[in-house]
Design an enzyme around this catalytic site. Structure first.
Site, mmCIF file in Angstrom:
data_model
loop_
_atom_site.group_PDB
_atom_site.id
_atom_site.type_symbol
_atom_site.label_atom_id
_atom_site.label_comp_id
_atom_site.label_asym_id
_atom_site.label_seq_id
_atom_site.Cartn_x
_atom_site.Cartn_y
_atom_site.Cartn_z
ATOM 1 N N CYS A 2 0.825 -1.199 0.000
ATOM 2 C CA CYS A 2 0.000 0.000 0.000
ATOM 3 C C CYS A 2 0.861 1.252 0.000
ATOM 4 O O CYS A 2 2.093 1.195 0.049
ATOM 5 C CB CYS A 2 -0.908 0.013 1.239
ATOM 6 S SG CYS A 2 -1.926 -1.467 1.400
ATOM 7 N N SER A 363 11.266 -12.434 -4.117
ATOM 8 C CA SER A 363 12.570 -12.164 -4.719
ATOM 9 C C SER A 363 13.669 -12.790 -3.875
ATOM 10 O O SER A 363 13.444 -13.216 -2.742
ATOM 11 C CB SER A 363 12.798 -10.651 -4.842
ATOM 12 O OG SER A 363 13.262 -10.118 -3.622
#
Length: 642
Positions: A2, A363
């Protein structure tokens, strides 16, 4: 993931205009395109842009507690929120939603500031407590999620996930920080303890800021740190087993999502390890994606395919041409401050590719810093051994010899001895600080005008590395270097790059190898378990031997390599020449235009390699125009020369 923004009046509860809060939050719409919200109270206002990941219907923000005592606006994920929630329910707390946001509210009620130590996650949040009449800002341990703040002209404190959120407030004073310019040209990024806009600060990783009404805004308080000073005495075999279990748990905890999830897969050790444990935990094929390059010596897609085939992932690859520099303006807008790590281009492209099918991507970032995977650690450790063998007088002589030795960028590696000789004549801390710098002190000084040298008042970009290493809780030089990188390089470069590029395409990136329990485990490893015989991440690679082939574990590290030097001699040659005549740099008055012109000409003629410097100046030029209006016909703001 967000975007958050807000305002708090520390001295008196002045009215807060909801439209102003909304305007700040709406600059962050890319971070949260799924929803928005504004909440205001006496002298306080929160804004939120939502990227819905968990509890898609119930996790609306800003969130207010049932008794209206608390309000929170939050960016991030608490991966262990269900465990924390169960503990809170056992203490009598009742929940209305299945979101981790509500867990933050209950945890604050139960434990106050101590709630942070119970969270395993990435986060930046602002919480208002009406009973205590205070604003509480907090950032995760390693700085995965960003948080900017500043005091404005009317005494209010504003905050936002990105600098552009602060810039949307009309009372923010815009002046260029000379120290931040020096820091940026030193490191290639503006570090977390600086900002290009004078007076703007970033809440440091592992810190919180408690602001009580009627009191001055204090300095942030540290709530977490990493310690390299207490190595484990466990056997190599037991450490290897513990390593596997910590990796497994770190990955599994980050697979919780109510939306499609995948992974970046470069074919390197770190992303391959993440995919291996994802495949182990997943019933369906893991979604993976890679970016390939048109230049064969930069392309890793063949290695990514080996891993994809091994774990039967649903894999996609997109090839990027060597002249893929069309994103320059997109990146300048995403980062706000100048950012010269050119691998951001490829990180944006792989995020863009991932977002076509998933909303969350794991990742492999963080393992190089925690487990000593960078090549520079090997070189630094070798230099440190040599430095220790030389008497002080001999070290000074070798350093002077390095100063006199020519800089042979064009020569074979064995003849490029200048920086090594210079490093042997320096202190451990100075040598490492210079090793991680992009543009060295003498080169920077040649570019600066007398105005900038005066404005800097002796400030040096390398000094923060020197201080971090001198005060590091570590027993040897490698541990001190890793500590400094975890505190400076990781949040300032690596995590900033991943956050801005992924958020630019509304993708949530998660870094399981930065699980704080895994990082703390890495810091407790004996030095020989991190770096042995020139092999970085020694224990990690040994532990992964049962999952990954040697062709993946022990191949030469490539990473995202962007041919910026070639660009400035080819398709960007005109841009290289134009940098010296940049209206923004000229108006700033801090640079020697003739020195920049010489550097550009020498680069284009292949007399020297100034590609990284030219890239730095190009990105600085764009930031100065976007933030301060420098270089425009009628500049909106003037740079400070104080």
């Amino acid at each position: 993931m967000c975007g958050i923004a807000g305002l708090f009046h520390p001295l008196v509860p002045k009215p807060v205009d909801p439209a102003r809060i909304r305007a700040m939050a709406d600059t962050l719409a890319h971070r949260g395109p799924d929803g928005s919200g504004v909440w205001t109270g006496p002298g306080v206002g929160f804004g939120h842009r939502r990227l819905s990941i968990i509890d898609l219907e119930g996790g609306v923000q800003p969130m207010v507690s049932a008794d209206a005592r608390l309000a929170v606006t939050y960016n991030g994920e608490i991966y262990n929120f269900r465990e924390v929630r169960a503990e809170l329910e056992a203490k009598g707390h009742v929940f209305r939603t299945d979101s981790d946001t509500e867990v933050i509210l209950a945890a604050w009620l139960q434990w106050g500031e101590e709630c942070l130590s119970r969270f395993n996650g990435m986060f930046a949040f602002a919480l208002y407590d009406a009973d205590r009449d205070c604003l509480f800002l907090a950032r995760d341990r390693l700085g995965v999620k960003p948080l900017f703040y500043a005091t404005i002209a009317d005494g209010g404190l504003i905050f936002a996930s990105e600098l552009k959120g602060l810039l949307a407030h009309p009372l923010l004073r815009r002046e260029v920080s000379p120290q931040a310019v020096e820091d940026y040209l030193t490191l290639g990024y503006v570090p977390d303890d600086a900002c290009l806009v004078e007076g703007v600060r970033k809440l440091p990783a592992g810190h919180f800021l408690m602001i009580r009404r009627g009191r001055k805004v204090p300095e942030p308080s540290r709530w977490w740190d990493i310690d390299f000073s207490s190595p484990s005495r466990s056997s190599a075999a037991s450490l290897e087993e513990e390593m596997v279990e910590r990796l497994r748990e770190a990955v599994r905890s980050r697979m919780v999502a109510d939306v499609p999830l995948g992974a970046f897969l470069s074919g390197g050790v770190d992303s391959s390890a993440v995919v291996a444990f994802m495949a182990e935990a997943s019933r369906a094929a893991v979604e993976t994606c890679s970016i390939g390059f048109s230049e064969a010596d930069h392309d890793e897609t063949a290695f990514a395919k080996i891993v994809s085939d091994r774990f039967a992932t649903s894999h996609r690859t997109r090839r990027v041409a060597a002249d893929d520099f069309a994103l320059i303006d997109t990146l300048a807008d995403a980062f706000d401050e100048p950012f010269a790590d050119a691998s951001a281009l490829a990180t944006y492209r792989v995020s863009e590719l991932a977002r076509e099918r998933v909303k969350v991507a794991l990742s492999g970032d963080g393992a190089d810093e925690a487990f000593a995977g960078y090549r520079r650690y090997k070189l630094f450790s070798a230099e440190e051994r040599m430095r220790g063998l030389l008497p002080q007088g001999a070290r000074a002589f070798v350093g002077r010899l390095g100063d006199a030795y020519p800089k042979l960028d064009w020569a074979p590696q064995m003849f490029r001895a200048k920086t090594t000789l210079q490093a042997l004549g320096q202190s451990t801390e100075e040598a490492y600080a210079l090793a991680v710098s992009v543009t060295r002190p003498l080169a920077r000084s040649r570019l600066y005008s007398s105005n900038l040298r005066h404005a800097l008042q002796g400030h040096r970009g390398e000094q923060r590395y020197i201080e971090a290493m001198r005060t590091a809780p570590a027993r040897d030089a490698l541990g001190r270097a890793q500590y400094a990188d975890l505190k400076i390089w990781l949040p300032g470069d690596i995590l900033t790059k991943v956050d801005r590029t992924s958020m630019a395409v509304s993708l949530e990136a998660r870094e399981p190898l930065l699980d704080h329990r895994l990082v703390e485990f890495a810091a407790r490893l004996p030095t020989r378990m991190r770096l042995r015989g020139g092999t970085g991440k020694y224990l990690m690679k040994r532990a992964l031997g049962r999952y990954l082939p040697d062709d993946i574990l022990y191949r030469k590290k490539m990473g995202f390599v962007t041919p910026i030097s070639a660009w400035f001699r080819g398709p960007l040659a005109g841009a290289a020449e134009a940098i010296a005549r940049s209206p923004a740099l000229s108006e700033l008055g801090w640079f020697d235009e003739a020195a920049i012109a010489r550097a550009a000409a020498d680069h284009r003629a292949a007399r020297a390699d100034h590609g990284r410097l030219l890239w730095q100046l190009l990105m600085l030029d764009k930031s100065l125009g976007r933030i301060f209006g420098l270089g425009e016909a009628v500049p909106q703001y003037r740079a400070s020369t104080k």
